[in-house]
Each structure stands twice: as structure tokens, then as C-alpha cells.
Design a protein around this motif. Structure first.
Motif, PDB file in Angstrom:
ATOM      1  N   GLU A 156      -0.626   8.827  -6.214  1.00 45.14           N
ATOM      2  CA  GLU A 156      -0.578  10.172  -6.794  1.00 45.14           C
ATOM      3  C   GLU A 156      -1.993  10.687  -7.065  1.00 45.14           C
ATOM      4  OE1 GLU A 156       2.261  10.012  -9.998  1.00 45.14           O
ATOM      5  OE2 GLU A 156       3.924   9.669  -8.635  1.00 45.14           O
ATOM      6  N   GLU A 157      -2.166  11.392  -8.176  1.00 43.69           N
ATOM      7  CA  GLU A 157      -3.435  12.124  -8.360  1.00 43.69           C
ATOM      8  C   GLU A 157      -4.647  11.226  -8.603  1.00 43.69           C
ATOM      9  OE1 GLU A 157      -1.476  11.694 -12.355  1.00 43.69           O
ATOM     10  OE2 GLU A 157      -0.818  12.371 -10.369  1.00 43.69           O
ATOM     11  N   ILE A 158      -4.399   9.938  -8.957  1.00 41.65           N
ATOM     12  CA  ILE A 158      -5.548   9.049  -9.177  1.00 41.65           C
ATOM     13  C   ILE A 158      -6.002   8.377  -7.875  1.00 41.65           C
ATOM     14  CG2 ILE A 158      -4.972   8.648 -11.609  1.00 41.65           C
ATOM     15  CD1 ILE A 158      -3.987   5.817 -10.737  1.00 41.65           C
ATOM     16  N   GLY A 159      -5.259   8.607  -6.784  1.00 44.35           N
ATOM     17  CA  GLY A 159      -5.621   7.992  -5.500  1.00 44.35           C
ATOM     18  C   GLY A 159      -7.032   8.317  -5.039  1.00 44.35           C
ATOM     19  N   GLN A 194     -10.087   6.417  -6.472  1.00 46.44           N
ATOM     20  CA  GLN A 194     -10.290   4.979  -6.249  1.00 46.44           C
ATOM     21  C   GLN A 194     -11.496   4.752  -5.336  1.00 46.44           C
ATOM     22  OE1 GLN A 194      -8.185   2.975  -8.124  1.00 46.44           O
ATOM     23  NE2 GLN A 194      -7.565   5.031  -8.766  1.00 46.44           N
ATOM     24  N   ASP A 195     -11.991   3.507  -5.341  1.00 47.06           N
ATOM     25  CA  ASP A 195     -13.085   3.120  -4.454  1.00 47.06           C
ATOM     26  C   ASP A 195     -12.627   1.931  -3.622  1.00 47.06           C
ATOM     27  OD1 ASP A 195     -15.486   2.799  -3.216  1.00 47.06           O
ATOM     28  OD2 ASP A 195     -16.451   1.767  -4.898  1.00 47.06           O
ATOM     29  N   PRO A 196     -12.354   2.095  -2.325  1.00 47.80           N
ATOM     30  CA  PRO A 196     -12.434   3.364  -1.584  1.00 47.80           C
ATOM     31  C   PRO A 196     -11.271   4.290  -1.943  1.00 47.80           C
ATOM     32  CG  PRO A 196     -11.537   1.624  -0.191  1.00 47.80           C
ATOM     33  CD  PRO A 196     -11.930   0.976  -1.488  1.00 47.80           C
ATOM     34  N   PRO A 197     -11.420   5.600  -1.700  1.00 46.75           N
ATOM     35  CA  PRO A 197     -10.371   6.563  -2.070  1.00 46.75           C
ATOM     36  C   PRO A 197      -9.057   6.282  -1.345  1.00 46.75           C
ATOM     37  CG  PRO A 197     -12.413   7.685  -1.513  1.00 46.75           C
ATOM     38  CD  PRO A 197     -12.582   6.260  -1.098  1.00 46.75           C
ATOM     39  N   LYS A 198      -7.970   6.573  -2.039  1.00 45.11           N
ATOM     40  CA  LYS A 198      -6.626   6.428  -1.461  1.00 45.11           C
ATOM     41  C   LYS A 198      -5.995   7.820  -1.348  1.00 45.11           C
ATOM     42  CE  LYS A 198      -6.543   1.831  -2.440  1.00 45.11           C
ATOM     43  NZ  LYS A 198      -6.695   0.798  -1.417  1.00 45.11           N
ATOM     44  N   GLU A 199      -5.079   7.943  -0.395  1.00 50.74           N
ATOM     45  CA  GLU A 199      -4.273   9.157  -0.336  1.00 50.74           C
ATOM     46  C   GLU A 199      -3.301   9.164  -1.520  1.00 50.74           C
ATOM     47  OE1 GLU A 199      -4.385  11.662   1.841  1.00 50.74           O
ATOM     48  OE2 GLU A 199      -6.019  10.772   2.997  1.00 50.74           O
ATOM     49  N   GLU A 200      -2.985  10.359  -2.018  1.00 52.74           N
ATOM     50  CA  GLU A 200      -2.012  10.437  -3.116  1.00 52.74           C
ATOM     51  C   GLU A 200      -0.674   9.834  -2.711  1.00 52.74           C
ATOM     52  OE1 GLU A 200      -1.646  14.266  -4.908  1.00 52.74           O
ATOM     53  OE2 GLU A 200      -3.804  14.561  -5.079  1.00 52.74           O
ATOM     54  N   SER A 201      -0.351   9.910  -1.418  1.00 49.12           N
ATOM     55  CA  SER A 201       0.947   9.429  -0.930  1.00 49.12           C
ATOM     56  C   SER A 201       0.931   7.957  -0.539  1.00 49.12           C
ATOM     57  CB  SER A 201       1.385  10.260   0.272  1.00 49.12           C
ATOM     58  OG  SER A 201       0.410  10.172   1.300  1.00 49.12           O
ATOM     59  N   ASP A 202      -0.210   7.275  -0.678  1.00 50.67           N
ATOM     60  CA  ASP A 202      -0.285   5.852  -0.320  1.00 50.67           C
ATOM     61  C   ASP A 202       0.511   5.002  -1.309  1.00 50.67           C
ATOM     62  OD1 ASP A 202      -1.865   6.335   1.854  1.00 50.67           O
ATOM     63  OD2 ASP A 202      -3.732   5.602   0.970  1.00 50.67           O
ATOM     64  N   PHE A 203       1.230   4.022  -0.771  1.00 48.22           N
ATOM     65  CA  PHE A 203       1.969   3.085  -1.619  1.00 48.22           C
ATOM     66  C   PHE A 203       0.998   2.291  -2.494  1.00 48.22           C
ATOM     67  CE2 PHE A 203       3.601  -1.264  -2.205  1.00 48.22           C
ATOM     68  CZ  PHE A 203       4.767  -0.990  -2.904  1.00 48.22           C
ATOM     69  N   PRO A 250       9.369   8.196   0.586  1.00 47.53           N
ATOM     70  CA  PRO A 250       7.975   8.150   0.123  1.00 47.53           C
ATOM     71  C   PRO A 250       7.264   9.470   0.424  1.00 47.53           C
ATOM     72  CG  PRO A 250       8.551   6.158   1.337  1.00 47.53           C
ATOM     73  CD  PRO A 250       9.702   7.108   1.501  1.00 47.53           C
ATOM     74  N   PRO A 251       6.374   9.961  -0.454  1.00 44.80           N
ATOM     75  CA  PRO A 251       5.882   9.261  -1.648  1.00 44.80           C
ATOM     76  C   PRO A 251       6.684   9.524  -2.925  1.00 44.80           C
ATOM     77  CG  PRO A 251       4.594  11.237  -1.307  1.00 44.80           C
ATOM     78  CD  PRO A 251       5.619  11.199  -0.204  1.00 44.80           C
ATOM     79  N   ARG A 252       7.905   9.988  -2.816  1.00 35.24           N
ATOM     80  CA  ARG A 252       8.736  10.100  -4.016  1.00 35.24           C
ATOM     81  C   ARG A 252       9.344   8.734  -4.323  1.00 35.24           C
ATOM     82  NH1 ARG A 252      10.194  15.381  -5.503  1.00 35.24           N
ATOM     83  NH2 ARG A 252       9.493  16.977  -4.041  1.00 35.24           N
ATOM     84  N   THR A 253       9.355   8.391  -5.577  1.00 36.68           N
ATOM     85  CA  THR A 253       9.847   7.081  -5.998  1.00 36.68           C
ATOM     86  C   THR A 253      11.366   7.014  -5.905  1.00 36.68           C
ATOM     87  OG1 THR A 253       7.967   6.758  -7.471  1.00 36.68           O
ATOM     88  CG2 THR A 253       9.940   5.487  -7.969  1.00 36.68           C
ATOM     89  N   SER A 254      11.878   5.879  -5.438  1.00 37.65           N
ATOM     90  CA  SER A 254      13.317   5.633  -5.391  1.00 37.65           C
ATOM     91  C   SER A 254      13.746   4.781  -6.583  1.00 37.65           C
ATOM     92  CB  SER A 254      13.700   4.905  -4.098  1.00 37.65           C
ATOM     93  OG  SER A 254      13.587   5.757  -2.985  1.00 37.65           O
ATOM     94  N   TYR A 255      14.987   5.013  -7.021  1.00 42.85           N
ATOM     95  CA  TYR A 255      15.555   4.245  -8.132  1.00 42.85           C
ATOM     96  C   TYR A 255      16.856   3.616  -7.656  1.00 42.85           C
ATOM     97  CZ  TYR A 255      12.000   6.758 -10.650  1.00 42.85           C
ATOM     98  OH  TYR A 255      10.791   7.263 -11.043  1.00 42.85           O
ATOM     99  N   CYS A 256      17.019   2.335  -7.930  1.00 46.11           N
ATOM    100  CA  CYS A 256      18.132   1.564  -7.380  1.00 46.11           C
ATOM    101  C   CYS A 256      19.471   1.992  -7.975  1.00 46.11           C
ATOM    102  CB  CYS A 256      17.908   0.071  -7.647  1.00 46.11           C
ATOM    103  SG  CYS A 256      17.925  -0.359  -9.408  1.00 46.11           S
ATOM    104  N   ALA A 257      20.542   1.640  -7.267  1.00 45.49           N
ATOM    105  CA  ALA A 257      21.896   1.879  -7.775  1.00 45.49           C
ATOM    106  C   ALA A 257      22.800   0.761  -7.295  1.00 45.49           C
ATOM    107  CB  ALA A 257      22.421   3.223  -7.282  1.00 45.49           C
ATOM    108  N   ASN A 258      23.803   0.449  -8.113  1.00 49.65           N
ATOM    109  CA  ASN A 258      24.843  -0.518  -7.738  1.00 49.65           C
ATOM    110  C   ASN A 258      24.285  -1.886  -7.337  1.00 49.65           C
ATOM    111  OD1 ASN A 258      26.805   1.508  -8.129  1.00 49.65           O
ATOM    112  ND2 ASN A 258      26.623   2.191  -6.005  1.00 49.65           N
TER     113      ASN A 258
END
Length: 222
Positions: A64-67, A70-79, A178-186
Motif C-alpha cells: 500500500e502507501e508505504i511501499g 521502502q529501500d528498495p521501493p516497492k509497488e503499492e500493489s506488491d504482496f 490482489p492487491p485487495r485483501t481476501s478474508y477466509c470463509a467456511n
């Protein structure tokens, strides 16, 4: 028929060397996959909810926005990493909330959700922990019709909005790309089911009290 038999034998030939590798090789299979959920369910002896939560992957997190910082920089959408449920589990253990009791549905907030809640409301209390445990086994598809009375004593409010299943202020068991977080079910355990939540829920919530998706939430009125 013979087709099924051939496929089964091929799978068996593939699995045999994998199984003989033992635990040393198993970690390689986990990277970037959610195989852990399915493989547990196929085992004849499953673990209880507490043990299952202790070992399963939590919600997938992205930089997200802190990507870019980082050093080296990350994409906001990187896992970034998988969250875990250790904060919620520790709070339940501390307050004596039993996640091994029979026939329960546990609504599990990951550590990120717990941190966000605690920053505003303080540590998870016994009542808050108990409010995440529904009496009875409730499949995600039945949340809208089932009795959502909790071990804490009060009842959770279900709403269907924005193509999501909401339990009070949180949405529940929501798959995303991705990059939206998934939440488990069942997720099956031998004493019930687990559904993931994106936020901590708490006794006394009402639609007028604010929070995501409520009447008091400016974002949903825009």
C-alpha cells in the motif's frame, strides 16, 4: 471408469516422491498458495478452531502507501506478507475464552485489524473476544438467516451491502483480487467453522454508532 483410474494413478505417482520428501519439502509448496486450507479439510482428523487459527495463513497484506518508501521501493500493489491471528488468539487465551468448545463459529480478526481496534479502544477485552464466537455452526451462506447470538450474550447484526456480507461494522469472508485483501470463509475445524473479518467487532454496536458501512459513516453517504 478407466479414465479416473489412470488420473488417480498419475496423481499417486506424482505425490509419492513429494510425500517421501517429508516436512523438509513441504514449506516449498506453501509459497504463494493457499493449499494449507484445503489440505487440512481433507485430513480425517482435523484440529480445533484454536489450533487451526494458530497454523493457517491470515489475510494477504500488500505494501500500500508505504511501499514506495521502502529501500528498495516497492509497488503499492506488491504482496507484503500473510497476516496471522496471534493477537486474537492470545487475547482469547488470556481471558479464558474457549475456542475448543463444541459447535461454534469463530469470526477471526487478523493482527492488523486487532492493532487498528486497539489503537482506538485499547486491548481486546473478554467481552470483545466472546463476541467473536457465535453459538452454533453457521455457514457463510446462512449468516443472513441464522441466529447470530454470541458466547458474550448479545447478537450480531447482519446486513448485505456493497456485495458484501456485513456483521456489525466488519465485512466477513470476502474474497478479493490482489492487491485487495481476501478474508477466509467456511474454514472447517473439528468443533466448528472460521470466517475472517476485516475489523474487530464489539458488543453494543449499532448502525447509528458509526464505523464502516453504517449510517454514521461519511464514506458510504458520498
Amino acid at each position: 471408469g478407466p479414465v479416473l483410474g489412470g488420473a488417480f494413478e498419475r496423481n499417486l505417482r506424482f505425490l509419492s516422491p513429494m510425500l517421501s520428501l517429508g516436512f523438509a519439502g513441504s514449506s516449498a509448496l506453501v509459497v504463494g498458495s493457499r493449499a494449507g486450507h484445503g489440505s487440512r479439510m481433507s485430513a480425517p482428523m482435523m484440529a480445533n478452531v484454536a489450533d487451526t487459527l494458530a497454523t493457517m495463513q491470515g489475510p494477504d497484506l500488500y505494501w500500500e502507501e508505504i511501499g514506495p518508501l521502502q529501500d528498495p521501493p516497492k509497488e503499492e500493489s506488491d504482496f507484503k506478507e500473510y497476516d496471522t491471528f496471534s493477537t486474537f488468539l492470545a487475547a482469547c487465551q488470556q481471558h479464558g475464552v474457549d475456542l475448543t468448545q463444541p459447535d461454534i463459529t469463530v469470526l477471526a480478526p487478523g493482527n492488523v485489524a486487532c492493532e487498528q481496534f486497539s489503537a482506538v479502544a485499547g486491548p481486546l477485552t473478554k467481552a470483545v473476544c466472546e463476541y467473536h464466537v457465535i453459538k452454533g455452526v453457521v455457514n457463510k451462506d446462512s449468516l443472513g438467516s441464522a441466529d447470530l447470538t454470541t458466547v458474550e450474550g448479545s447478537t450480531i447484526t447482519y446486513r448485505r451491502m456493497f456485495r458484501k456480507d456485513f456483521l456489525d461494522n466488519a465485512f466477513c469472508g470476502q474474497p478479493s483480487s490482489p492487491p485487495r485483501t481476501s478474508y477466509c470463509a467456511n474454514v472447517k475445524a473439528d468443533n466448528g467453522l472460521i470466517h475472517g473479518l476485516n475489523e474487530v467487532i464489539y458488543p453494543g454496536w449499532s448502525e447509528s454508532s458509526g464505523g464502516y458501512g453504517s449510517e454514521g459513516d461519511a464514506a458510504t453517504r458520498a
